[in-house]
Design an enzyme around this catalytic site. Structure first.
Site, PDB file in Angstrom:
ATOM      1  N   SER A 241       0.786  -0.825   0.352  1.00 58.41           N
ATOM      2  CA  SER A 241       0.413   0.275   0.139  1.00 58.41           C
ATOM      3  C   SER A 241       0.819   1.241   0.111  1.00 58.41           C
ATOM      4  O   SER A 241       0.031   2.347  -1.009  1.00 58.41           O
ATOM      5  CB  SER A 241      -1.495   0.198   1.096  1.00 58.41           C
ATOM      6  OG  SER A 241      -0.246  -0.166   2.535  1.00 58.41           O
ATOM      7  N   HIS A 271      -2.875  -8.672   1.458  1.00 57.69           N
ATOM      8  CA  HIS A 271      -1.884  -7.436   2.022  1.00 57.69           C
ATOM      9  C   HIS A 271      -3.214  -7.027   3.516  1.00 57.69           C
ATOM     10  O   HIS A 271      -3.648  -8.616   4.113  1.00 57.69           O
ATOM     11  CB  HIS A 271      -1.672  -6.335   1.591  1.00 57.69           C
ATOM     12  CG  HIS A 271      -1.078  -5.536   2.108  1.00 57.69           C
ATOM     13  ND1 HIS A 271      -0.177  -4.865   3.347  1.00 57.69           N
ATOM     14  CD2 HIS A 271      -1.327  -3.976   1.388  1.00 57.69           C
ATOM     15  CE1 HIS A 271      -0.206  -3.504   2.992  1.00 57.69           C
ATOM     16  NE2 HIS A 271      -0.124  -2.881   2.510  1.00 57.69           N
ATOM     17  N   HIS A 318       5.397 -13.188   6.885  1.00 53.91           N
ATOM     18  CA  HIS A 318       5.336 -11.808   6.305  1.00 53.91           C
ATOM     19  C   HIS A 318       6.989 -11.595   5.781  1.00 53.91           C
ATOM     20  O   HIS A 318       7.559 -12.828   5.743  1.00 53.91           O
ATOM     21  CB  HIS A 318       5.909 -10.997   7.697  1.00 53.91           C
ATOM     22  CG  HIS A 318       5.728  -9.350   7.387  1.00 53.91           C
ATOM     23  ND1 HIS A 318       6.431  -8.284   7.098  1.00 53.91           N
ATOM     24  CD2 HIS A 318       4.407  -8.828   7.548  1.00 53.91           C
ATOM     25  CE1 HIS A 318       6.128  -7.692   7.100  1.00 53.91           C
ATOM     26  NE2 HIS A 318       5.352  -7.369   7.036  1.00 53.91           N
ATOM     27  N   ARG A 327       3.510  -5.347  16.152  1.00 52.94           N
ATOM     28  CA  ARG A 327       1.617  -4.768  16.414  1.00 52.94           C
ATOM     29  C   ARG A 327       0.849  -6.192  16.722  1.00 52.94           C
ATOM     30  O   ARG A 327      -0.088  -5.805  17.465  1.00 52.94           O
ATOM     31  CB  ARG A 327       1.850  -4.183  15.135  1.00 52.94           C
ATOM     32  CG  ARG A 327       2.596  -3.645  14.661  1.00 52.94           C
ATOM     33  CD  ARG A 327       2.692  -3.092  12.964  1.00 52.94           C
ATOM     34  NE  ARG A 327       2.576  -4.570  11.942  1.00 52.94           N
ATOM     35  CZ  ARG A 327       2.296  -4.022  10.604  1.00 52.94           C
ATOM     36  NH1 ARG A 327       1.657  -3.421  10.472  1.00 52.94           N
ATOM     37  NH2 ARG A 327       2.860  -5.761  10.006  1.00 52.94           N
ATOM     38  N   ASP A 373      -2.322  -8.534  11.844  1.00 57.73           N
ATOM     39  CA  ASP A 373      -4.209  -8.972  11.435  1.00 57.73           C
ATOM     40  C   ASP A 373      -4.432 -10.323  12.205  1.00 57.73           C
ATOM     41  O   ASP A 373      -5.728 -10.687  12.406  1.00 57.73           O
ATOM     42  CB  ASP A 373      -4.142  -9.498  10.060  1.00 57.73           C
ATOM     43  CG  ASP A 373      -3.678  -8.237   8.932  1.00 57.73           C
ATOM     44  OD1 ASP A 373      -4.478  -7.248   9.170  1.00 57.73           O
ATOM     45  OD2 ASP A 373      -2.831  -8.407   8.128  1.00 57.73           O
TER      46      ASP A 373
END
Ligand code: AMX
Length: 438
Positions: A241, A271, A318, A327, A373
């Site tokens: 992105s 993504h 990843h 995260r 995620d």
């Protein structure tokens, strides 16, 4: 935003000078060589662009202008009611390169409130889409419809000096970031809450106001939004992105067009769409094996079933990270503090106990650990935001902070049109054989 804009000008002039010197003195220095496999494998590890806002370390994860996520939590201003960082503060940090004061963050929050108006035709455009349209498609449609407001595009049409591009970009970027929560909330309420929209509350900060407009008006959810929008904001410049926004912007497409491009790339399942896929995948697992906490064996079987069907385990792996994503950890810590007994959260934690070993055993997965995620959906479900197709829109609102701060830098530094070289396999074979190009 006048003072912040002035500060940005000063910082970018300073860095611009430094870059000129670097190029003059070291422009020919080699920092990397390119292997044939990198051309076929998504340019992994190949340095190809500069992005000032953040840098990703494979083991320690993301650092925003040198600050890790725990450091952001410690050092960025918070809302009066809580202790999660305000994402406006991170925007300032990424843009200016220094930690903001409380007053500077307040200035941004207020400016964002003032600039959040969206013209009616944007809502009308969205309303023309069938209600079942995916929220990310509605989001990108809304951003594109808002392009009528681009100050950069209007100024460019009139004719502007190259050295002033950044100023118009800065204005567009601030306006666009200010408007995105309103746009996203509109889509959510349209699709999932019978079109009963909620007016913004100018007293609230950017993330708090977003939570309010979505319809989740409680302190804990506002705090979650502050954390969520902070940790999803940026992941250096090469992720899809960020890179797409930069690439489109490099043609001097305005920030609305550039960001819409970035969001189309966030909408892919490898993504940003992975956050919806995680919850969908867990929901499917629970349908098959029943509610409650699954045993490790049950999870193992379900994961194997996923892999045997030729699918990836969403939320794991990843392109750069080689450890548990900080995260993920930040969200796990939030859950431990606020919702340790939540059923779904406990399923996510048990999956974390099981999946890495299975992926390691495959022998080909470079990073068997969870990414951002894997955790985000379970937190949202807990507070009642269960419509998982909407999750990537939340990610998109957050990502605006990093990729658009970066776009300001692109224009301030006068970075050129991006145009890497591509080769054909025929040419690669010739290179292998030591043949000259004909
Ligand atoms: N489940 C199963 N297989 C996986 C896997 C996973 N979670 N992650 C990687 N692999 C496989 C790849 O598909 C590839 O298989 P192949 O050789 O048969 O094609 C092999 O392992 C090697 O891949 P890699 O070098 O480890 O990963 P990558 O850099 O090519 O891809 C990513 C990275 C994120 C696309 C991949 O790990 C993946 O598909 N993960 C699941 C989707 C996901 O969670 N995406 C979100 C990422 C974070 C984000 O952007 N929001």
């Amino acid at each position: 935003m006048k003072d912040i804009k002035e500060k940005f000008k000063q910082k970018s002039e300073e860095l611009g000078k430094e870059i000129k010197e670097i190029l003059a003195n070291h422009g020919e220095k080699e920092i990397s060589s390119v292997k044939i496999r990198q051309l076929y494998q998504g340019m992994r590890g190949m340095p190809g662009l500069v992005s000032e806002t953040s840098l990703l370390d494979p083991i320690n994860g993301i650092r925003f202008r040198g600050f890790s996520i725990p450091e952001l939590k410690e050092k960025l201003p918070t809302a009066e009611e809580g202790d999660e960082p305000l994402p406006e503060g991170l925007f300032y940090l990424m843009l200016i390169g220094e930690l903001p004061s409380d007053k500077e963050v307040e200035e941004i929050s207020n400016a964002m409130g003032r600039r959040s108006q969206i013209p009616k035709h944007v809502f009308n455009t969205i309303d023309e889409l069938p209600i079942e349209t995916h929220p990310m498609t509605q989001f990108v449609t809304g951003i594109m419809a808002m392009q009528t407001e681009s100050i950069f595009a209007k100024a460019y049409k009139k004719g502007i000096n190259k050295k002033d591009y950044w100023e118009y970009t800065f204005e567009d970027v601030t306006n666009l970031i200010s408007r995105l929560p309103r746009l996203a909330a509109y889509i959510y309420r349209r699709k999932y809450r019978k079109g009963e929209h909620i007016e913004p509350n100018p007293e609230l900060d950017w993330a708090g106001n977003f939570a309010h407009m979505l319809g989740f008006d409680n302190k804990e959810f506002r705090e979650l939004m502050r954390l969520y929008l902070t940790i999803h904001a940026d992941h250096e410049g090469g992720n899809a992105s960020a890179h797409t926004t930069h690439l489109v912007g490099s043609t001097l497409s305005d920030p609305y067009l550039s960001f819409a491009g970035g969001m189309n790339s966030l909408a892919g399942p490898l993504h940003g769409l992975a956050n919806q896929e995680v919850i969908r995948w867990i929901e499917q697992m629970r349908k098959e094996i029943g509610d409650g906490l699954p045993t490790k064996e049950q999870i193992e079987n379900y994961v194997k079933q996923t892999l045997d069907a030729g699918k990836v385990v969403p939320g794991y792996g990843h392109a750069v990270l080689r450890q548990t994503d900080p995260r993920f950890t930040a969200q796990m810590n939030f859950a431990k503090e606020h919702l340790p007994d939540d059923d779904l959260v406990n399923v996510v934690w048990r999956i974390y106990d099981v999946v890495p070993d299975i992926l390691k055993d495959l022998g080909k997965v470079k990073n068997p650990w969870p990414n951002v995620d894997a955790h985000s959906g379970a937190l949202l479900v807990h507070y009642g935001l269960e419509e998982y197709e909407f999750y990537t829109v939340l990610f998109g609102v957050a990502r605006s902070l990093g990729v658009l701060a970066s776009l300001c830098w692109d224009r301030a530094l006068g970075l050129p049109l991006e145009r890497p070289k591509s080769l054909t396999t025929k040419r690669i074979k010739e290179i292998i054989n030591g043949e000259e190009e004909v």
